[in-house]
Design a protein around this motif. Structure first.
Motif, PDB file in Angstrom:
ATOM      1  N   THR A  29       0.837  -1.211   0.000  1.00  0.00           N
ATOM      2  CA  THR A  29       0.000   0.000   0.000  1.00  0.00           C
ATOM      3  C   THR A  29       0.863   1.248   0.000  1.00  0.00           C
ATOM      4  OG1 THR A  29      -1.782  -1.144   1.170  1.00  0.00           O
ATOM      5  CG2 THR A  29      -1.782   1.263   1.257  1.00  0.00           C
ATOM      6  N   THR A  74       2.398   1.750  -3.428  1.00  0.00           N
ATOM      7  CA  THR A  74       1.384   2.186  -4.386  1.00  0.00           C
ATOM      8  C   THR A  74       1.067   3.660  -4.194  1.00  0.00           C
ATOM      9  OG1 THR A  74       0.428  -0.034  -4.461  1.00  0.00           O
ATOM     10  CG2 THR A  74      -0.954   1.786  -5.220  1.00  0.00           C
ATOM     11  N   ARG A 103       4.040   5.790  -5.329  1.00  0.00           N
ATOM     12  CA  ARG A 103       4.092   5.874  -6.789  1.00  0.00           C
ATOM     13  C   ARG A 103       3.072   6.871  -7.313  1.00  0.00           C
ATOM     14  NH1 ARG A 103       1.189   3.723 -10.773  1.00  0.00           N
ATOM     15  NH2 ARG A 103       2.199   3.464 -12.804  1.00  0.00           N
ATOM     16  N   GLU A 104       1.866   6.838  -6.779  1.00  0.00           N
ATOM     17  CA  GLU A 104       0.831   7.775  -7.221  1.00  0.00           C
ATOM     18  C   GLU A 104       1.218   9.209  -6.894  1.00  0.00           C
ATOM     19  OE1 GLU A 104      -2.671   6.369  -5.299  1.00  0.00           O
ATOM     20  OE2 GLU A 104      -2.977   4.700  -6.700  1.00  0.00           O
ATOM     21  N   SER A 114       3.318   2.485 -15.344  1.00  0.00           N
ATOM     22  CA  SER A 114       2.517   1.254 -15.250  1.00  0.00           C
ATOM     23  C   SER A 114       2.658   0.361 -16.470  1.00  0.00           C
ATOM     24  CB  SER A 114       1.034   1.614 -15.052  1.00  0.00           C
ATOM     25  OG  SER A 114       0.566   2.399 -16.126  1.00  0.00           O
ATOM     26  N   LEU A 167       2.698  -3.719 -11.218  1.00  0.00           N
ATOM     27  CA  LEU A 167       2.193  -2.948 -10.094  1.00  0.00           C
ATOM     28  C   LEU A 167       1.993  -3.795  -8.854  1.00  0.00           C
ATOM     29  CD1 LEU A 167      -0.386  -0.562 -11.799  1.00  0.00           C
ATOM     30  CD2 LEU A 167       2.038  -0.233 -11.378  1.00  0.00           C
ATOM     31  N   THR A 168       1.874  -5.098  -9.019  1.00  0.00           N
ATOM     32  CA  THR A 168       1.661  -5.973  -7.860  1.00  0.00           C
ATOM     33  C   THR A 168       2.971  -6.372  -7.198  1.00  0.00           C
ATOM     34  OG1 THR A 168       1.728  -8.005  -9.187  1.00  0.00           O
ATOM     35  CG2 THR A 168      -0.414  -6.892  -8.962  1.00  0.00           C
TER      36      THR A 168
END
Length: 307
Positions: A32, A35, A38-39, A53, A58-59
């Motif tokens: 989390t 993620t 990155r955002e 992406s 991404l996982t």
């Protein structure tokens, strides 16, 4: 009956595979965090191609550029955001808080960006951080106070000014301290000997003044002492010659006076004392040491006779 090759029950095999698979995944909290990080970087920098992406799984953040994980990819150990075009981050505390939320993080490299500040979470909340590299950025002002236990601190190639604070010598686990290529002035702290694990002390290209504290001779693990291009004066302290681990000593382009200490090259491989105002005879043992590779005494005033 030979029991050496008893079949593995299918249920046990399935259970083993599930455990092995689970052990190779980041904990949900780190997934989390990555993620969200990155955002955030995508929305606040001009260059997110390194974590794009279309080219990244991404996982699996362990596959992302600059992300270091332990051998089975079960937790993150390091982040290298070098040359990520980090210059327009509006809330430095926001991204650094996310970084410090990775409790297993040991290494953070944000070199070669245009960051102007070291946000507070990186100074006090990254408890497990051992390596911090902020070189080649746009840091200014005084060296901040760190309340974390670092082993390597690189603040070189910035615009830091003011004195080297005594507080920095409280980072007693430091093995590398690089403050070169800044605008630091004032003396080298005499409390520098508190950094008993120091192997590299890099202070070149500043405006440091005063003399070299003799306490530097207590740094029994020091391998490199680089003081080039400053305003340092006084005599070179003889205790430097007693550091058995010291391999490179560069103090060129300063204002050192007096004579070269006897035995200065006893353990050295490289010595550079050029462009100083040294006087006196050349020590008789200067060039006779077996490990010595280079000596530069150009543009100094030395007698040709030996001791």
């Amino acid at each position: 009956m030979n029991n050496r090759y008893l079949p593995i029950p299918p249920l046990f095999f399935f259970f083993f595979i599930i455990l092995h698979y689970a052990s190779c995944q980041l904990p949900p909290s780190q997934l989390t965090t990555m993620t969200n990080l990155r955002e955030l970087l995508q929305t606040t920098t001009n260059n997110n191609s390194k974590w794009n992406s279309s080219s990244q799984d991404l996982t699996n953040p362990c596959s992302w550029t600059g992300v270091l994980c332990n051998p089975n990819n079960s937790f993150i150990t390091g982040l290298s955001l070098s040359s990520f075009s980090l210059f327009s981050i509006k809330d430095a505390s926001s991204w650094s808080s996310r970084v410090c939320g990775i409790e297993t993080l040991e290494t953070l490299d944000v070199s070669n960006n245009q960051l102007a500040v070291i946000a507070h979470p990186l100074l006090s909340s990254c408890g497990g951080l051992k390596v911090l590299n902020f070189s080649n950025n746009m840091l200014s002002g005084n060296i901040p106070s760190f309340q974390i236990s670092l082993e390597l601190l690189d603040l070189s190639h910035n615009s830091l000014h003011g004195v080297i604070p005594d507080q920095i010598t409280e980072l007693v686990n430091l093995s590398v301290l690089d403050l070169s290529y800044n605008q630091l002035n004032g003396p080298i702290p005499s409390s520098i000997d508190q950094l008993s694990k120091l192997q590299q002390l890099l202070l070149s290209e500043n405006i440091l003044s005063g003399s070299i504290p003799s306490e530097i001779g207590h740094l029994s693990k020091l391998q490199q002492l680089i003081l080039s291009v400053n305003n340092l004066t006084g005599e070179i302290p003889p205790p430097i010659a007693q550091i058995t681990t010291l391999k490179r000593f560069s103090a060129n382009y300063n204002g050192f006076t007096g004579s070269i200490p006897q035995g200065i090259t006893r353990y050295l491989s490289n010595l550079d004392l050029s462009y100083n105002m040294l006087t006196g005879p050349v020590p008789s043992d200067l060039l006779s040491q077996p490990n010595l590779l280079t000596v530069d005494l150009s543009f100094t005033v030395l007698y040709l006779s030996t001791c």
